[in-house]
Each structure stands twice: as structure tokens, then as C-alpha cells.
Write a protein that holds these residues in place. Structure first.
Motif, mmCIF file in Angstrom:
data_model
loop_
_atom_site.group_PDB
_atom_site.id
_atom_site.type_symbol
_atom_site.label_atom_id
_atom_site.label_comp_id
_atom_site.label_asym_id
_atom_site.label_seq_id
_atom_site.Cartn_x
_atom_site.Cartn_y
_atom_site.Cartn_z
ATOM 1 N N LYS A 105 18.588 -65.536 23.162
ATOM 2 C CA LYS A 105 18.665 -64.420 23.697
ATOM 3 C C LYS A 105 17.214 -64.067 24.610
ATOM 4 N N ALA A 106 17.232 -62.933 25.380
ATOM 5 C CA ALA A 106 16.107 -62.582 26.183
ATOM 6 C C ALA A 106 14.792 -62.046 25.209
ATOM 7 N N ARG A 107 13.596 -62.295 25.736
ATOM 8 C CA ARG A 107 12.558 -61.841 24.927
ATOM 9 C C ARG A 107 12.762 -60.205 24.696
ATOM 10 N N GLU A 108 12.351 -59.705 23.709
ATOM 11 C CA GLU A 108 12.606 -58.352 23.221
ATOM 12 C C GLU A 108 11.168 -57.666 22.603
ATOM 13 N N LEU A 109 11.075 -56.471 22.469
ATOM 14 C CA LEU A 109 9.644 -55.639 22.147
ATOM 15 C C LEU A 109 9.968 -55.696 20.692
ATOM 16 N N VAL A 110 8.931 -56.307 19.739
ATOM 17 C CA VAL A 110 8.865 -55.945 18.568
ATOM 18 C C VAL A 110 8.377 -54.534 18.096
ATOM 19 N N GLY A 111 7.111 -54.395 18.530
ATOM 20 C CA GLY A 111 6.389 -53.292 18.239
ATOM 21 C C GLY A 111 5.049 -53.355 19.241
ATOM 22 N N THR A 112 4.526 -51.905 19.189
ATOM 23 C CA THR A 112 3.090 -51.970 19.709
ATOM 24 C C THR A 112 2.183 -51.266 19.118
ATOM 25 N N MET A 113 1.101 -51.512 19.257
ATOM 26 C CA MET A 113 -0.341 -50.755 18.732
ATOM 27 C C MET A 113 -1.136 -50.492 19.939
ATOM 28 N N SER A 114 -1.521 -48.957 19.928
ATOM 29 C CA SER A 114 -2.472 -48.675 21.034
ATOM 30 C C SER A 114 -4.022 -48.733 20.422
ATOM 31 N N THR A 115 -4.848 -48.677 21.254
ATOM 32 C CA THR A 115 -6.236 -48.931 20.903
ATOM 33 C C THR A 115 -6.686 -47.657 19.729
ATOM 34 N N SER A 116 -5.902 -46.628 19.805
ATOM 35 C CA SER A 116 -6.240 -45.406 18.852
ATOM 36 C C SER A 116 -5.610 -45.866 17.483
ATOM 37 N N GLY A 117 -4.799 -46.772 17.616
ATOM 38 C CA GLY A 117 -4.191 -47.076 16.266
ATOM 39 C C GLY A 117 -2.847 -46.650 16.253
ATOM 40 N N LEU A 118 -2.085 -46.102 17.114
ATOM 41 C CA LEU A 118 -0.908 -45.609 16.975
ATOM 42 C C LEU A 118 0.112 -46.835 17.296
ATOM 43 N N THR A 119 1.138 -47.019 16.043
ATOM 44 C CA THR A 119 1.783 -48.098 16.303
ATOM 45 C C THR A 119 3.585 -47.445 16.620
ATOM 46 N N ASN A 120 4.097 -48.569 17.130
ATOM 47 C CA ASN A 120 5.729 -48.238 17.171
ATOM 48 C C ASN A 120 6.583 -49.441 17.171
ATOM 49 N N VAL A 121 7.462 -49.557 16.261
ATOM 50 C CA VAL A 121 8.457 -50.650 16.153
ATOM 51 C C VAL A 121 9.707 -50.495 16.278
ATOM 52 N N SER A 122 10.430 -51.463 16.688
ATOM 53 C CA SER A 122 11.898 -51.457 17.321
ATOM 54 C C SER A 122 12.711 -51.053 16.235
ATOM 55 N N ASP A 123 13.974 -50.455 16.449
ATOM 56 C CA ASP A 123 14.608 -50.032 15.444
ATOM 57 C C ASP A 123 15.375 -51.419 14.760
ATOM 58 N N ALA A 124 15.065 -52.219 15.323
ATOM 59 C CA ALA A 124 15.789 -53.555 14.798
ATOM 60 C C ALA A 124 14.835 -54.141 13.657
ATOM 61 N N VAL A 125 13.617 -53.827 13.637
ATOM 62 C CA VAL A 125 12.516 -54.097 12.560
ATOM 63 C C VAL A 125 12.120 -53.039 11.764
ATOM 64 N N LYS A 126 12.303 -51.885 12.226
ATOM 65 C CA LYS A 126 11.973 -50.690 11.306
ATOM 66 C C LYS A 126 11.909 -50.914 10.050
ATOM 67 N N GLY A 127 11.058 -50.378 8.968
ATOM 68 C CA GLY A 127 11.298 -50.565 7.682
ATOM 69 C C GLY A 127 10.983 -51.890 7.181
ATOM 70 N N ARG A 128 10.988 -52.830 7.902
ATOM 71 C CA ARG A 128 10.565 -54.440 7.685
ATOM 72 C C ARG A 128 9.492 -54.840 8.034
ATOM 73 N N PHE A 129 9.080 -54.557 9.248
ATOM 74 C CA PHE A 129 7.824 -55.229 10.201
ATOM 75 C C PHE A 129 6.915 -54.166 10.239
ATOM 76 N N THR A 130 5.516 -54.527 9.889
ATOM 77 C CA THR A 130 4.386 -53.414 10.083
ATOM 78 C C THR A 130 3.452 -54.272 11.062
ATOM 79 N N ILE A 131 2.668 -53.243 11.906
ATOM 80 C CA ILE A 131 1.446 -54.051 12.905
ATOM 81 C C ILE A 131 0.247 -53.309 12.436
ATOM 82 N N THR A 132 -0.770 -54.115 12.079
ATOM 83 C CA THR A 132 -1.737 -53.629 11.518
ATOM 84 C C THR A 132 -2.930 -54.251 12.451
ATOM 85 N N ARG A 133 -4.279 -53.596 12.518
ATOM 86 C CA ARG A 133 -5.275 -54.203 13.458
ATOM 87 C C ARG A 133 -6.547 -54.168 12.371
ATOM 88 N N ASP A 134 -7.287 -55.175 12.747
ATOM 89 C CA ASP A 134 -8.668 -55.337 12.200
ATOM 90 C C ASP A 134 -9.636 -55.477 13.470
#
Length: 115
Positions: A43-72
Motif C-alpha cells: 500500500k501507499a504511505r499513510e499518515l498515522v498521527g501527528t504532534m504539534s510543538t504545543s503537544g496537540l496530537t491527532n491519530v488516524s481512525d485506523a489506529v485510534k484507541g490503539r496508538f498514542t504519540i508522546t513527546r519528551d
């Protein structure tokens, strides 16, 4: 410029968990957004999720509830925690950073979900 390196992944059993880390170096202050993408098998490359520098995160529906993005921010790392992995999550996962000058990509980390 920004250099991006992913680590982690590997072979995971269905229902298991894995964690990917993304380390950025170089012009860290120029990063606007961090992103995780994946290229699933055949398959083609697809977005999993993003995190802004302010810490706002967003994940795709395909992984929502299973994947999380965190930052140190002290280590300039952004992690992708993947739980309840499924065989269809198998693929290469990429970290990217978006700056005013453009986007920078890591080399990718393989995740294989199989029993």
C-alpha cells in the motif's frame, strides 16, 4: 536542517505492543510538527498521527484507541506507542518533522505483526 532517526519495532505477536522512538537533531527549534507515517505491505504511505510543538496530537481512525504519540522535549524525541497490534499493522513506520524549510524523514523502522 533536521536529522531524524527512528528506532524500535521488530517482530510482535498479534495483540502485543511495540514502541517506536524518533530522535531529531539539528535545527530542532525550526520543527513545527512531528509526524508518524507508515507504508503497509502493498500500500501507499499513510499518515498515522501527528504532534504539534504545543503537544496537540491527532491519530488516524485506523489506529485510534490503539496508538498514542508522546513527546519528551528534553530529549527531542517523539514516541509512537502501539498497542493491540494486528497483522494488518505490518509495515515500515517513518517519522517526519515539518519545518518552514520543508519536511525531513527518517529511514523507517520495520514492524512485523505475526504469530
Amino acid at each position: 536542517q533536521v536529522q531524524v532517526v527512528e528506532s524500535g519495532g521488530g517482530l510482535v505477536q498479534p495483540g502485543g505492543s511495540a514502541r517506536l522512538s524518533c530522535v531529531a537533531s539539528g535545527s530542532i527549534s525550526s520543527i513545527l510538527t512531528w509526524g508518524w507515517y507508515r507504508r503497509l505491505t502493498g500500500k501507499a504511505r499513510e499518515l498515522v498521527g501527528t504532534m504539534s510543538t504545543s503537544g496537540l496530537t491527532n491519530v488516524s481512525d485506523a489506529v485510534k484507541g490503539r496508538f498514542t504519540i508522546t513527546r519528551d522535549s528534553t530529549k527531542n524525541t517523539v514516541d509512537l506507542q502501539m498497542n493491540n497490534l494486528k497483522p494488518e499493522d505490518t509495515g515500515v513506520y517513518y517519522c517526519s518533522t515539518i519545518t518552514i524549510a520543508g519536511g525531513y524523514w527518517g529511514q523507517g523502522a520495520q514492524v512485523a505483526v505475526s504469530s
